[in-house]
Structure formats: C-alpha cells, structure tokens
Write a protein that holds these residues in place. Structure first.
Motif, mmCIF file in Angstrom:
data_model
loop_
_atom_site.group_PDB
_atom_site.id
_atom_site.type_symbol
_atom_site.label_atom_id
_atom_site.label_comp_id
_atom_site.label_asym_id
_atom_site.label_seq_id
_atom_site.Cartn_x
_atom_site.Cartn_y
_atom_site.Cartn_z
ATOM 1 N N VAL A 21 0.821 -1.213 0.000
ATOM 2 C CA VAL A 21 0.000 0.000 0.000
ATOM 3 C C VAL A 21 0.853 1.261 0.000
ATOM 4 O O VAL A 21 1.731 1.433 0.852
ATOM 5 C CB VAL A 21 -0.961 -0.004 1.208
ATOM 6 N N ARG A 22 0.590 2.148 -0.967
ATOM 7 C CA ARG A 22 1.224 3.462 -1.047
ATOM 8 C C ARG A 22 0.120 4.501 -0.860
ATOM 9 O O ARG A 22 -0.337 5.118 -1.816
ATOM 10 C CB ARG A 22 1.908 3.652 -2.391
ATOM 11 N N GLU A 23 -0.318 4.674 0.345
ATOM 12 C CA GLU A 23 -1.479 5.510 0.638
ATOM 13 C C GLU A 23 -1.089 6.980 0.732
ATOM 14 O O GLU A 23 -0.302 7.359 1.597
ATOM 15 C CB GLU A 23 -2.107 5.047 1.951
ATOM 16 N N PRO A 24 -1.639 7.825 -0.130
ATOM 17 C CA PRO A 24 -1.350 9.258 -0.024
ATOM 18 C C PRO A 24 -1.743 9.787 1.354
ATOM 19 O O PRO A 24 -2.670 9.278 1.990
ATOM 20 C CB PRO A 24 -2.224 9.874 -1.121
ATOM 21 N N GLU A 25 -1.058 10.826 1.790
ATOM 22 C CA GLU A 25 -1.293 11.363 3.135
ATOM 23 C C GLU A 25 -2.750 11.783 3.335
ATOM 24 O O GLU A 25 -3.331 11.571 4.396
ATOM 25 C CB GLU A 25 -0.364 12.545 3.392
ATOM 26 N N ILE A 26 -3.369 12.365 2.307
ATOM 27 C CA ILE A 26 -4.746 12.830 2.444
ATOM 28 C C ILE A 26 -5.705 11.662 2.672
ATOM 29 O O ILE A 26 -6.655 11.754 3.462
ATOM 30 C CB ILE A 26 -5.174 13.670 1.215
ATOM 31 N N LEU A 27 -5.455 10.530 2.001
ATOM 32 C CA LEU A 27 -6.277 9.341 2.217
ATOM 33 C C LEU A 27 -6.035 8.760 3.603
ATOM 34 O O LEU A 27 -6.962 8.289 4.272
ATOM 35 C CB LEU A 27 -5.991 8.294 1.148
ATOM 36 N N GLN A 28 -4.795 8.786 4.045
ATOM 37 C CA GLN A 28 -4.473 8.283 5.377
ATOM 38 C C GLN A 28 -5.183 9.102 6.455
ATOM 39 O O GLN A 28 -5.751 8.549 7.402
ATOM 40 C CB GLN A 28 -2.960 8.323 5.595
ATOM 41 N N LYS A 29 -5.206 10.410 6.288
ATOM 42 C CA LYS A 29 -5.883 11.266 7.261
ATOM 43 C C LYS A 29 -7.385 10.990 7.283
ATOM 44 O O LYS A 29 -8.008 10.945 8.351
ATOM 45 C CB LYS A 29 -5.617 12.740 6.939
ATOM 46 N N LEU A 30 -7.972 10.818 6.105
ATOM 47 C CA LEU A 30 -9.400 10.510 6.034
ATOM 48 C C LEU A 30 -9.695 9.168 6.685
ATOM 49 O O LEU A 30 -10.671 9.026 7.436
ATOM 50 C CB LEU A 30 -9.861 10.503 4.575
ATOM 51 N N ARG A 31 -8.875 8.188 6.414
ATOM 52 C CA ARG A 31 -9.082 6.867 7.009
ATOM 53 C C ARG A 31 -8.969 6.922 8.526
ATOM 54 O O ARG A 31 -9.746 6.296 9.256
ATOM 55 C CB ARG A 31 -8.071 5.873 6.426
ATOM 56 N N GLN A 32 -8.016 7.693 9.015
ATOM 57 C CA GLN A 32 -7.838 7.807 10.463
ATOM 58 C C GLN A 32 -9.015 8.521 11.115
ATOM 59 O O GLN A 32 -9.462 8.142 12.198
ATOM 60 C CB GLN A 32 -6.515 8.525 10.764
ATOM 61 N N GLU A 33 -9.524 9.575 10.470
ATOM 62 C CA GLU A 33 -10.702 10.254 11.017
ATOM 63 C C GLU A 33 -11.913 9.321 11.016
ATOM 64 O O GLU A 33 -12.675 9.261 11.986
ATOM 65 C CB GLU A 33 -11.015 11.516 10.221
ATOM 66 N N THR A 34 -12.087 8.594 9.930
ATOM 67 C CA THR A 34 -13.242 7.705 9.826
ATOM 68 C C THR A 34 -13.160 6.551 10.818
ATOM 69 O O THR A 34 -14.193 6.026 11.243
ATOM 70 C CB THR A 34 -13.370 7.162 8.393
ATOM 71 N N ALA A 35 -11.959 6.164 11.210
ATOM 72 C CA ALA A 35 -11.804 5.074 12.179
ATOM 73 C C ALA A 35 -12.485 5.398 13.504
ATOM 74 O O ALA A 35 -12.854 4.484 14.260
ATOM 75 C CB ALA A 35 -10.320 4.783 12.405
ATOM 76 N N ASN A 36 -12.665 6.675 13.795
ATOM 77 C CA ASN A 36 -13.328 7.093 15.032
ATOM 78 C C ASN A 36 -14.822 7.332 14.848
ATOM 79 O O ASN A 36 -15.507 7.732 15.786
ATOM 80 C CB ASN A 36 -12.667 8.369 15.570
ATOM 81 N N HIS A 37 -15.313 7.088 13.643
ATOM 82 C CA HIS A 37 -16.726 7.306 13.340
ATOM 83 C C HIS A 37 -17.550 6.134 13.872
ATOM 84 O O HIS A 37 -17.097 4.985 13.837
ATOM 85 C CB HIS A 37 -16.899 7.435 11.822
ATOM 86 N N PRO A 38 -18.769 6.373 14.362
ATOM 87 C CA PRO A 38 -19.607 5.277 14.863
ATOM 88 C C PRO A 38 -19.880 4.188 13.828
ATOM 89 O O PRO A 38 -20.133 3.042 14.195
ATOM 90 C CB PRO A 38 -20.906 5.986 15.271
ATOM 91 N N HIS A 39 -19.810 4.545 12.547
ATOM 92 C CA HIS A 39 -20.063 3.572 11.479
ATOM 93 C C HIS A 39 -18.783 3.281 10.695
ATOM 94 O O HIS A 39 -18.831 3.024 9.490
ATOM 95 C CB HIS A 39 -21.148 4.089 10.541
ATOM 96 N N SER A 40 -17.658 3.271 11.378
ATOM 97 C CA SER A 40 -16.361 3.120 10.711
ATOM 98 C C SER A 40 -16.248 1.822 9.913
ATOM 99 O O SER A 40 -15.480 1.749 8.946
ATOM 100 C CB SER A 40 -15.231 3.188 11.735
ATOM 101 N N VAL A 41 -17.017 0.800 10.279
ATOM 102 C CA VAL A 41 -16.956 -0.481 9.572
ATOM 103 C C VAL A 41 -17.380 -0.332 8.115
ATOM 104 O O VAL A 41 -17.064 -1.186 7.272
ATOM 105 C CB VAL A 41 -17.839 -1.531 10.288
ATOM 106 N N MET A 42 -18.055 0.761 7.783
ATOM 107 C CA MET A 42 -18.534 0.973 6.411
ATOM 108 C C MET A 42 -17.419 1.428 5.467
ATOM 109 O O MET A 42 -17.623 1.476 4.247
ATOM 110 C CB MET A 42 -19.670 2.004 6.404
ATOM 111 N N GLN A 43 -16.260 1.776 5.994
ATOM 112 C CA GLN A 43 -15.176 2.255 5.132
ATOM 113 C C GLN A 43 -14.436 1.097 4.489
ATOM 114 O O GLN A 43 -14.187 0.080 5.125
ATOM 115 C CB GLN A 43 -14.187 3.092 5.939
ATOM 116 N N ILE A 44 -14.059 1.252 3.233
ATOM 117 C CA ILE A 44 -13.271 0.223 2.566
ATOM 118 C C ILE A 44 -11.840 0.248 3.091
ATOM 119 O O ILE A 44 -11.385 1.218 3.694
ATOM 120 C CB ILE A 44 -13.287 0.386 1.033
ATOM 121 N N SER A 45 -11.122 -0.829 2.842
ATOM 122 C CA SER A 45 -9.740 -0.938 3.298
ATOM 123 C C SER A 45 -8.807 -0.169 2.367
ATOM 124 O O SER A 45 -9.122 0.058 1.192
ATOM 125 C CB SER A 45 -9.330 -2.407 3.340
ATOM 126 N N PRO A 46 -7.623 0.215 2.871
ATOM 127 C CA PRO A 46 -6.696 0.974 2.014
ATOM 128 C C PRO A 46 -6.207 0.176 0.818
ATOM 129 O O PRO A 46 -6.003 0.741 -0.264
ATOM 130 C CB PRO A 46 -5.547 1.339 2.964
#
Length: 221
Positions: A21-46
């Motif tokens: 995985v070569r995840e751009p910083e902006i995607l990494q930040k979004l993924r990290q914010e979403t990890a704290n979301h009540p519905h975080s399981v809805m996010q796809i994997s990197p």
C-alpha cells in the motif's frame, strides 16, 4: 464493509500493508478520522482503495460513478486517479456523512471532479438514463444498501459502456454468504446478486477476495 482484507492473519495483513500500500497522506488522514466514526466499519480498506485506483488508471477511465459515498474514501481514491477533466458522479443520502467527504475532496484538490447527488441512488440512476447517458460511463463502484444491489446493478449495467467495469463491494459479507443458517434480508440479497452475476452472460466476472469481497464485472460488447 471491512477495514481489512478478510482471511488474513494480522501478521500477514501487516506485511501486505507494508509491502504494497502506497497511501497518499490525504487518504491516510481521512481513514484515520473515519476510524473514530460510529459507522467506521462501512469504510473500505486501504488496499482495496489502491486496487480500485489501479483499475481506473489501467482503463484510462474519465467518467465514473459511485453508489454509496459514506465519508468519501473510495470516491477520493478514484478521483485522485482521474485525469484533470475526469468526472465522478457520487450518489448518497447522508448530508452528515458526505460533509466529511467534501472536506477531504476539497483538501485534495479534486472537488471539481466530483458531482455529489444527495438522493435515493435509484432515482439518480434513473435520471441519468432518462438524460441519455446510457453506455457513457467507464467505471462504477457499488457499495450501498445491500437489499437494493440488484436494482443498482441493472441500472449501472445500462450506464456503463461496453468494455466498462463495475466493481461491487461486500460480496463475501464477512463470510455470512456461505453460512446457510444466516437468512437475514441483506445476506440473502448479496447471495442473490452473486448468483445473478455468476449466470449473467452480459458480463465477464471475477470475485476478488480483497476487503470484504469485490466482484469485478466487465460489460461485454
């Protein structure tokens, strides 16, 4: 609906991330914010986001479609891979969830590529068909309410051009599709879709065990 590819132990999954995985910083930040979301399981994997980004680049896709946005990780992955004149029509119902997405689209400089349609996706797809946009899209990603998957698929198949690609998420459903004791509506809907795709001669398919299972359906001429 899985934050990592199912069927891998943590040691191997960590190795996959470190060596692929070569995840751009902006995607990494979004993924990290979403990890704290009540519905975080809805996010796809990197790794799934990166895979779809690669598909879009391989196809030289310009006109794309997404059914189900949530906080925008998948749409941002695709939009970052589109050319400057590329377009993504993104369908969702939630102003709350997509407000997060819009912040990151703006920060990443791709907001002008994304046309967010806040309405029932079936209505949006029917509008696109009524506007004469059948067979004009290169790529589509379906990741929304499972009980409407067949409705989405049939409409998206009309909108995709011959040689275009549809990617459908959650087709392994954390393994529940293989358990005959599980008969809830969402699980049955995914089973029905999987069988439909297997028998559908209009497309060439491959079910890829990435994330929570991703079926690729290539529209035949």
């Amino acid at each position: 609906m899985s934050s990592q590819t199912i069927g891998l132990n943590q040691e191997l999954y960590t190795y996959l991330l470190a060596n692929s995985v070569r995840e751009p910083e902006i995607l990494q930040k979004l993924r990290q914010e979403t990890a704290n979301h009540p519905h975080s399981v809805m996010q796809i994997s990197p790794e799934q986001g990166q895979f779809m980004s690669l598909l879009v680049q391989l196809m030289s896709a310009k006109k794309t479609l997404e059914i189900g946005v949530f906080t925008g990780y998948s749409s941002l992955s695709v939009a970052l891979s589109l050319p400057s004149d590329g377009q993504l029509i993104a369908c969702d119902l939630s102003e709350e969830f997509t407000a997060i997405a819009k912040r990151y689209w703006q920060a990443a400089g791709v907001a002008d590529k994304i046309d967010l349609r806040l309405a029932p996706a079936v209505e949006t797809l029917d509008t696109l068909l009524a506007e004469g946009q059948a067979a004009t899209f290169d790529f589509a990603f379906i990741d929304a309410d499972k009980e409407n998957y067949l409705n989405y698929y049939e409409r998206v198949l009309q909108l995709i051009r011959p040689g275009g690609l549809i990617a459908i998420d959650n087709v392994l459903w954390s393994g529940r599709v293989a358990d005959p004791q599980i008969q809830n509506p969402s699980t049955q809907a995914i089973r029905n879709l999987n069988q439909k795709l297997h028998d559908d001669e209009r497309v060439t398919i491959s079910l890829v065990p990435i994330g929570d299972g991703l079926t690729l359906a290539l529209k035949r001429s």
